[in-house]
Design an enzyme around this catalytic site. Structure first.
Site, PDB file in Angstrom:
ATOM      1  CG  ASP A 177      -2.135  -0.916   1.022  1.00  0.00           C
ATOM      2  OD1 ASP A 177      -2.288  -1.475  -0.082  1.00  0.00           O
ATOM      3  OD2 ASP A 177      -2.910  -1.086   1.984  1.00  0.00           O
ATOM      4  N   GLY A 178       2.024   1.222   0.631  1.00  0.00           N
ATOM      5  CA  GLY A 178       2.907   2.385   0.605  1.00  0.00           C
ATOM      6  C   GLY A 178       3.373   2.708  -0.807  1.00  0.00           C
ATOM      7  CG  ASN A 218      -4.254   5.920   2.889  1.00  0.00           C
ATOM      8  OD1 ASN A 218      -5.197   5.576   2.180  1.00  0.00           O
ATOM      9  ND2 ASN A 218      -3.354   5.060   3.335  1.00  0.00           N
ATOM     10  CD  GLU A 219      -2.819   8.479   6.661  1.00  0.00           C
ATOM     11  OE1 GLU A 219      -1.634   8.397   6.262  1.00  0.00           O
ATOM     12  OE2 GLU A 219      -3.598   7.527   6.673  1.00  0.00           O
ATOM     13  CG  ASP A 252       1.016  11.283  21.970  1.00  0.00           C
ATOM     14  OD1 ASP A 252       1.136  12.154  22.844  1.00  0.00           O
ATOM     15  OD2 ASP A 252       1.333  10.084  22.152  1.00  0.00           O
ATOM     16  CE1 TYR A 291      -0.836   6.765  13.370  1.00  0.00           C
ATOM     17  CE2 TYR A 291      -0.661   8.780  12.095  1.00  0.00           C
ATOM     18  CZ  TYR A 291      -0.421   8.077  13.260  1.00  0.00           C
ATOM     19  OH  TYR A 291       0.231   8.676  14.291  1.00  0.00           O
ATOM     20  CB  SER A 292      -7.830   6.647  10.549  1.00  0.00           C
ATOM     21  OG  SER A 292      -9.000   6.922  11.280  1.00  0.00           O
ATOM     22  CG  LEU A 293      -8.264  -0.046  11.612  1.00  0.00           C
ATOM     23  CD1 LEU A 293      -9.699   0.023  12.111  1.00  0.00           C
ATOM     24  CD2 LEU A 293      -8.131  -1.091  10.505  1.00  0.00           C
TER      25      LEU A 293
END
Length: 298
Positions: free
Chosen positions: A78-79, A151-152, A181, A194-196
């Site tokens: 995915d990256g 993504n974000e 944080d 990352y959200s998950l």
């Protein structure tokens, strides 16, 4: 494919995956379809596997052949897929991800599906799912390059010992101050990333939302918030160090607390190739192991 080419993008691959890649590319070329490759990946293939003269031309981000490309094939996880987005940008060129890694929500075509994938690619028998992106504006600062993410957008602290105060507004309406944080602002596509891991919900890419997920909030009543994709999200950050880290998918920049962040849904979409037999909910079930009995390993 009407004489158009397929562009190949990747970073590195393991030795055990190369026979699958070789088989796939040879079959595509046998169909009379030209292959173009990103210059760094082409150099890697030449050095490690002796692959020379496979490609019609090599390209960089600055000269990606938009006019001639029917499809961008991302080889990796995915990256790698997120980095591939930096090449197609707002062109509408669809992206297909071949998964050489582990999880892979975006790069979800497995090595076992190479034959089917080639058949569909060469025949043009595939659908695309338009995915929302987030647009980023930084007032009082600069985030270089492509200012959109699939993504974000993430706000992160630079000092490991102190938290941030993130003042959040929806339009001109004050929402709250996150003592945390960091904060993740995600698309539905990014809801499984990352959200998950930060405790956010899984949201289908068909939904029109933006997801705000605090990272390790000091106030435990702070929970993920889902807002419409029409929302304008503004963030002002305070930290003991006077700066913070701002991420856009895989890219990261240090920003001063003097900056103000504005996040909106982009005015274009990324077209993700969906091959027949692939369903979003099936992918969730398979990748996350839903329905399995962990007590006996089934």
């Amino acid at each position: 494919m009407n004489g158009r080419s397929i562009a190949i993008y990747g970073k590195t691959i393991q030795d055990e995956f190369f026979p699958y890649l070789e088989k796939m590319l040879c079959r595509i070329k046998a169909e009379g379809i030209a292959l173009d490759c990103e210059v760094g990946f082409a150099a890697f293939l030449a050095e490690h596997f002796g692959c020379r003269d496979w490609f019609r031309q090599l390209y960089r981000q600055s000269d990606f052949p938009r006019e001639d490309t029917a499809l961008l094939l991302s080889i990796g996880g995915d990256g790698t897929f997120l980095d591939a987005v930096l090449y197609v940008r707002d062109s509408g060129i669809p992206v297909l991800g071949m998964n050489t890694g582990r999880l892979g929500f975006l790069a979800n075509i497995s090595v076992d599906e190479v034959d089917e994938a080639v058949e569909y690619i060469c025949g043009g028998v595939y659908d695309t799912e338009p995915r929302d992106v987030l647009g980023l504006k930084v007032k009082g600062g600069n985030f270089p390059g492509f200012t959109y993410g699939l993504n974000e957008v993430g706000v992160h602290k630079t000092d490991s010992s102190s938290m941030l105060k993130i003042h959040a507004y929806i339009g001109d309406i004050y929402l709250t101050t996150y003592w945390a944080d960091g904060l993740i602002v995600a698309t539905p596509t990014g809801s499984t990333a990352y959200s998950l891991s930060g405790g956010g919900p899984i949201v289908s890419p068909a939904c029109k939302n933006i997801i705000l997920t605090p990272v390790c909030p000091h106030n435990l009543t702070m929970r993920t918030l889902v807002v419409p994709d029409t929302a304008v999200i503004r963030l002002k950050v305070e930290g003991r160090s006077g700066d913070f880290m701002l991420s856009l998918d895989s890219r990261l920049e240090r920003m001063s607390d003097e900056c103000e962040i504005e996040i909106t849904t982009g005015d274009f979409k990324i077209n993700v190739v969906k091959l027949p037999g692939h369903d979003y909910y099936e992918t969730l079930r398979d990748k996350l192991g839903w329905g399995g009995d962990i007590r006996n390993g089934k």
